[in-house]
Design an enzyme around this catalytic site. Structure first.
Site, PDB file in Angstrom:
ATOM      1  N   LYS A 190       2.884   8.115   0.586  1.00 53.56           N
ATOM      2  CA  LYS A 190       2.460   7.798  -0.778  1.00 53.56           C
ATOM      3  C   LYS A 190       3.654   7.896  -1.737  1.00 53.56           C
ATOM      4  O   LYS A 190       3.907   7.010  -2.521  1.00 53.56           O
ATOM      5  CB  LYS A 190       1.338   8.764  -1.188  1.00 53.56           C
ATOM      6  CG  LYS A 190       0.808   8.525  -2.573  1.00 53.56           C
ATOM      7  CD  LYS A 190      -0.359   9.435  -2.880  1.00 53.56           C
ATOM      8  CE  LYS A 190      -0.666   9.383  -4.376  1.00 53.56           C
ATOM      9  NZ  LYS A 190      -1.797  10.202  -4.770  1.00 53.56           N
ATOM     10  N   GLU A 196       9.897  15.167   5.765  1.00 54.88           N
ATOM     11  CA  GLU A 196       9.616  14.958   7.195  1.00 54.88           C
ATOM     12  C   GLU A 196       9.576  13.458   7.502  1.00 54.88           C
ATOM     13  O   GLU A 196      10.186  12.971   8.461  1.00 54.88           O
ATOM     14  CB  GLU A 196       8.260  15.570   7.580  1.00 54.88           C
ATOM     15  CG  GLU A 196       8.193  17.084   7.513  1.00 54.88           C
ATOM     16  CD  GLU A 196       7.683  17.596   6.175  1.00 54.88           C
ATOM     17  OE1 GLU A 196       7.864  16.889   5.156  1.00 54.88           O
ATOM     18  OE2 GLU A 196       7.117  18.702   6.146  1.00 54.88           O
ATOM     19  N   GLY A 248      -3.616  11.441  -1.228  1.00 59.56           N
ATOM     20  CA  GLY A 248      -3.098  11.305   0.136  1.00 59.56           C
ATOM     21  C   GLY A 248      -4.149  11.526   1.205  1.00 59.56           C
ATOM     22  O   GLY A 248      -4.287  10.744   2.146  1.00 59.56           O
ATOM     23  N   ARG A 249      -4.947  12.586   1.056  1.00 61.43           N
ATOM     24  CA  ARG A 249      -5.924  12.904   2.115  1.00 61.43           C
ATOM     25  C   ARG A 249      -7.180  12.034   2.027  1.00 61.43           C
ATOM     26  O   ARG A 249      -8.116  12.216   2.802  1.00 61.43           O
ATOM     27  CB  ARG A 249      -6.264  14.397   2.079  1.00 61.43           C
ATOM     28  CG  ARG A 249      -6.680  14.925   0.724  1.00 61.43           C
ATOM     29  CD  ARG A 249      -6.690  16.451   0.700  1.00 61.43           C
ATOM     30  NE  ARG A 249      -6.965  16.995  -0.620  1.00 61.43           N
ATOM     31  CZ  ARG A 249      -6.041  17.186  -1.569  1.00 61.43           C
ATOM     32  NH1 ARG A 249      -4.781  16.842  -1.340  1.00 61.43           N
ATOM     33  NH2 ARG A 249      -6.378  17.702  -2.738  1.00 61.43           N
ATOM     34  N   GLU A 334      -6.961  21.634   1.890  1.00 59.53           N
ATOM     35  CA  GLU A 334      -6.031  21.240   0.824  1.00 59.53           C
ATOM     36  C   GLU A 334      -6.816  20.964  -0.455  1.00 59.53           C
ATOM     37  O   GLU A 334      -6.334  21.197  -1.565  1.00 59.53           O
ATOM     38  CB  GLU A 334      -5.224  19.999   1.247  1.00 59.53           C
ATOM     39  CG  GLU A 334      -3.993  19.750   0.397  1.00 59.53           C
ATOM     40  CD  GLU A 334      -2.986  18.803   1.047  1.00 59.53           C
ATOM     41  OE1 GLU A 334      -2.097  19.258   1.794  1.00 59.53           O
ATOM     42  OE2 GLU A 334      -3.083  17.587   0.816  1.00 59.53           O
ATOM     43  N   HIS A 365     -15.254  26.280  26.882  1.00 59.36           N
ATOM     44  CA  HIS A 365     -14.480  27.017  27.885  1.00 59.36           C
ATOM     45  C   HIS A 365     -13.262  27.691  27.273  1.00 59.36           C
ATOM     46  O   HIS A 365     -12.331  28.058  27.983  1.00 59.36           O
ATOM     47  CB  HIS A 365     -14.079  26.063  29.015  1.00 59.36           C
ATOM     48  CG  HIS A 365     -15.281  25.507  29.722  1.00 59.36           C
ATOM     49  ND1 HIS A 365     -15.869  26.134  30.793  1.00 59.36           N
ATOM     50  CD2 HIS A 365     -16.042  24.422  29.451  1.00 59.36           C
ATOM     51  CE1 HIS A 365     -16.926  25.443  31.180  1.00 59.36           C
ATOM     52  NE2 HIS A 365     -17.067  24.401  30.375  1.00 59.36           N
ATOM     53  N   LYS A 494       7.880  23.862   0.138  1.00 59.50           N
ATOM     54  CA  LYS A 494       8.804  22.713   0.170  1.00 59.50           C
ATOM     55  C   LYS A 494      10.080  23.047  -0.594  1.00 59.50           C
ATOM     56  O   LYS A 494      11.184  22.772  -0.129  1.00 59.50           O
ATOM     57  CB  LYS A 494       8.151  21.492  -0.508  1.00 59.50           C
ATOM     58  CG  LYS A 494       7.080  20.786   0.293  1.00 59.50           C
ATOM     59  CD  LYS A 494       6.688  19.504  -0.438  1.00 59.50           C
ATOM     60  CE  LYS A 494       5.369  18.955   0.002  1.00 59.50           C
ATOM     61  NZ  LYS A 494       4.894  17.833  -0.793  1.00 59.50           N
TER      62      LYS A 494
HETATM   63  O1  F6P Z   1       0.999  18.279   2.223  1.00 58.43           O
HETATM   64  C1  F6P Z   1       1.198  17.820   0.930  1.00 58.43           C
HETATM   65  C2  F6P Z   1       1.078  16.334   0.817  1.00 58.43           C
HETATM   66  O2  F6P Z   1       1.414  15.975  -0.486  1.00 58.43           O
HETATM   67  C3  F6P Z   1      -0.294  15.805   1.204  1.00 58.43           C
HETATM   68  O3  F6P Z   1      -1.218  15.899   0.198  1.00 58.43           O
HETATM   69  C4  F6P Z   1       0.029  14.415   1.597  1.00 58.43           C
HETATM   70  O4  F6P Z   1      -0.999  13.814   2.311  1.00 58.43           O
HETATM   71  C5  F6P Z   1       1.284  14.643   2.405  1.00 58.43           C
HETATM   72  O5  F6P Z   1       1.969  15.672   1.694  1.00 58.43           O
HETATM   73  C6  F6P Z   1       2.160  13.455   2.597  1.00 58.43           C
HETATM   74  O6  F6P Z   1       2.628  12.924   1.385  1.00 58.43           O
HETATM   75  P1  F6P Z   1       3.227  11.484   1.302  1.00 58.43           P
HETATM   76  O7  F6P Z   1       2.180  10.508   1.695  1.00 58.43           O
HETATM   77  O8  F6P Z   1       3.645  11.310  -0.126  1.00 58.43           O
HETATM   78  O9  F6P Z   1       4.406  11.409   2.228  1.00 58.43           O
END
Ligand code: F6P
Length: 528
Positions: A190, A196, A248-249, A334, A365, A494
């Site tokens: 987003k 990452e 995002g979620r 979240e 199990h 972060k």
């Molecule tokens: O974990 C924090 C967060 O902002 C989530 O809400 C989001 O889904 C994720 O990081 C990834 O963010 P982005 O889509 O901006 O890479």
């Protein structure tokens, strides 16, 4: 007396009355169930009585769940700390009317993006691509990864892979077996700043260049930050944008769902959206006492805030929903893992529950021992399809169903000491040994569970299920008076990771770090 106080009183008054006692009333099974379309939700195996339900419903009404719901659908800026509307529902509003944000209808843009996604997905499906790698994390990974796995029987496109972890093991294990010339890489972020994802995206680009692929044509991006996708070098025609009113979620319904659309095709993706749209209409129109998201939320509030059961197990008896617990961990924890209420004051009660689980029967199990005989009560949420996708393996499905239903029965019924004594006696134990053996075989029972049934895990049903949980989280958030659509709690870690990176790299000293962290860094330096 407030509804909260009344609920606590009702909880105390439960006394020795058990769920099994409540189910002695044959009308309960009909009375404590509700439907949405073909979905059937059974909450009769809980300790909720008609009085308790009435009070929970009154709580929902008096916390303005209906007004807040209508405000969300109408595009109000209910994400207050980020000053944003919350309109993931617009992404699946295929058959509805305009949706206004600041006086502008967002639906033409939604339809245009969907049309662009469909055209691109068809091109990828018809082309020479064998594999698609979605690089994203959190909401840019969990939704599509969960849905792609859930809808495996509908796959007729290239294979989809998901890379999320910054641990080089993730991307390395994924790319090692792929052909760079026939792989499409989708960078899903987003913000297009997530460390990452950007690290993995750069590694994937280097891999593609090294192995004869062409990143200028074989990369696509899904983001609200289109300028940043251009800076990364992704061809503008392969960038699918969305607006900041999609959290995002909550984003699997739009561009972030591109990998799913490629896997199952645009038609099945439409069915997925329509399932969610169907749940949206149900949520907006069903009376609260028949409203599935509201009922799931109220059962959650009863178990977590009133009965103090701090965790909830999500147990899909549906192998392909194996990632649902992970997906729900982000969606619920979240969204509702907050410490302050809307106005910033400390929350007077516990907020979101810890959500965990695994697909049945595997969980049986592993951790069911604790669920049945452990000292903590863990409300269980079973999900089960009436029909599997393997008609030639119908006996597998029958076994699966029997196991799922047996678990909720066992949790409720338990096994008394007398019954256990009989079992021990039948095994030949006598005297003190019989007594000891019997005690180990006692199940207290009276442990609550709910069961969500659906005909078959098809795209429409999956859309219904996800939207059901989204709205459940929303209702719980409103009742708890917390803001469910921000996630400030992920920021501090972060920031500190960014600050620590040069220390780990050795370009900055450990001075200034706390003694524990400095010692951990020193160990890494000695052994790394
Ligand atoms: O974990 C924090 C967060 O902002 C989530 O809400 C989001 O889904 C994720 O990081 C990834 O963010 P982005 O889509 O901006 O890479």
């Amino acid at each position: 007396m407030s509804h909260w106080t009344k609920l606590s009183e009702l909880h105390k008054a439960t006394g020795n009355r058990t769920i099994a006692d409540l189910l002695a009333d044959p009308a309960r099974a009909g009375d404590f169930t509700a439907t949405a379309g073909d979905m059937y939700f059974d909450y009769s195996k809980t300790n909720i009585t008609a009085d308790i339900r009435e009070t929970l419903l009154a709580l929902a009404r008096d916390t303005n769940v209906e007004d807040r719901r209508d405000a969300m659908f109408a595009g109000a800026r209910i994400n207050e700390t980020e000053d944003r509307a919350v309109l993931h529902t617009a992404l699946r509003n295929l058959d509805g009317g305009p949706v206004m944000v600041d006086g502008v209808d967002v639906m033409p843009g939604v339809h245009q993006t969907l049309a662009d996604m469909r055209a691109f997905a068809e091109k990828v499906r018809d082309g020479a691509y064998t594999d698609v790698v979605n690089i994203g994390i959190g909401g840019s990974d969990l939704g599509p990864a969960m849905a792609v796995r859930a809808l495996a029987p509908y796959h007729d496109g290239p294979r989809c892979h998901f890379v999320s972890n910054v641990d080089g093991a993730d991307i390395s294990d994924t790319l090692r077996v792929l052909d760079a010339k026939t792989t499409l890489v989708i960078v899903a972020s987003k913000t297009f700043t997530t460390i990452e994802t950007m690290t993995n995206a750069r590694t994937a680009r280097a891999w593609m260049l090294d192995h004869g692929g062409d990143p200028s044509t074989q990369f696509a991006a899904l983001s609200t930050a289109e300028d940043k996708t251009t800076d990364f070098g992704i061809n503008r025609v392969q960038v699918f944008g969305f607006e900041d009113w999609v959290g995002g979620r909550y984003s699997v319904w739009g561009p972030i769902g591109l990998s799913l659309m490629i896997a199952i095709g645009p038609k099945a993706f439409d069915a997925f959206l329509r399932g969610a749209q169907d749940m949206d209409s149900h949520f907006r129109s069903a009376d609260l006492h028949e409203n599935l998201p509201v009922l799931l939320a109220l059962v959650g509030i009863w178990h977590n805030q009133i009965c103090n059961h701090a965790t909830r197990a999500v147990l899909p008896y549906d192998e392909r929903l194996g990632l649902l617990p992970n997906y729900l961990q982000q969606l619920e924890m979240e969204s509702n893992g907050k410490g302050v209420t809307r106005d910033g004051s400390d929350s007077p009660r516990n907020t979101g529950p810890v959500v965990w689980g695994a697909a049945g029967t595997n969980g049986q199990h592993a951790f069911y021992q604790l669920i049945h005989q452990g000292t903590r009560v863990i409300p269980c949420e079973f999900l089960l399809a009436a029909k599997g996708h393997e008609p030639d393996l119908a006996h597998h499905h029958q076994l699966l169903v029997a196991n799922c239903l047996a678990q909720s029965q066992a949790l409720m019924q338990g096994r008394s000491l007398d019954q256990a004594r009989k079992i021990a006696a039948d095994k030949g134990f006598t005297g003190e040994e019989l007594e000891k053996q019997a005690r180990h075989r006692v199940f207290t029972g009276n442990r609550p569970s709910t069961t969500l049934l659906y005909p078959e895990l098809d795209p429409f049903t999956l859309g219904q299920i996800i939207a059901l949980y989204e709205h459940r989280v929303f209702v719980e958030g409103v009742i708890l008076d917390i803001l469910s659509f921000d996630q400030w709690g992920v920021e501090l870690g972060k920031e500190l990771a960014t600050a620590l990176q040069p220390v780990i790299e050795g370009t900055e000293p450990t001075d200034g770090q706390d003694a524990s962290t400095a010692a951990l860094v020193n160990y890494i330096h000695r052994h790394g």
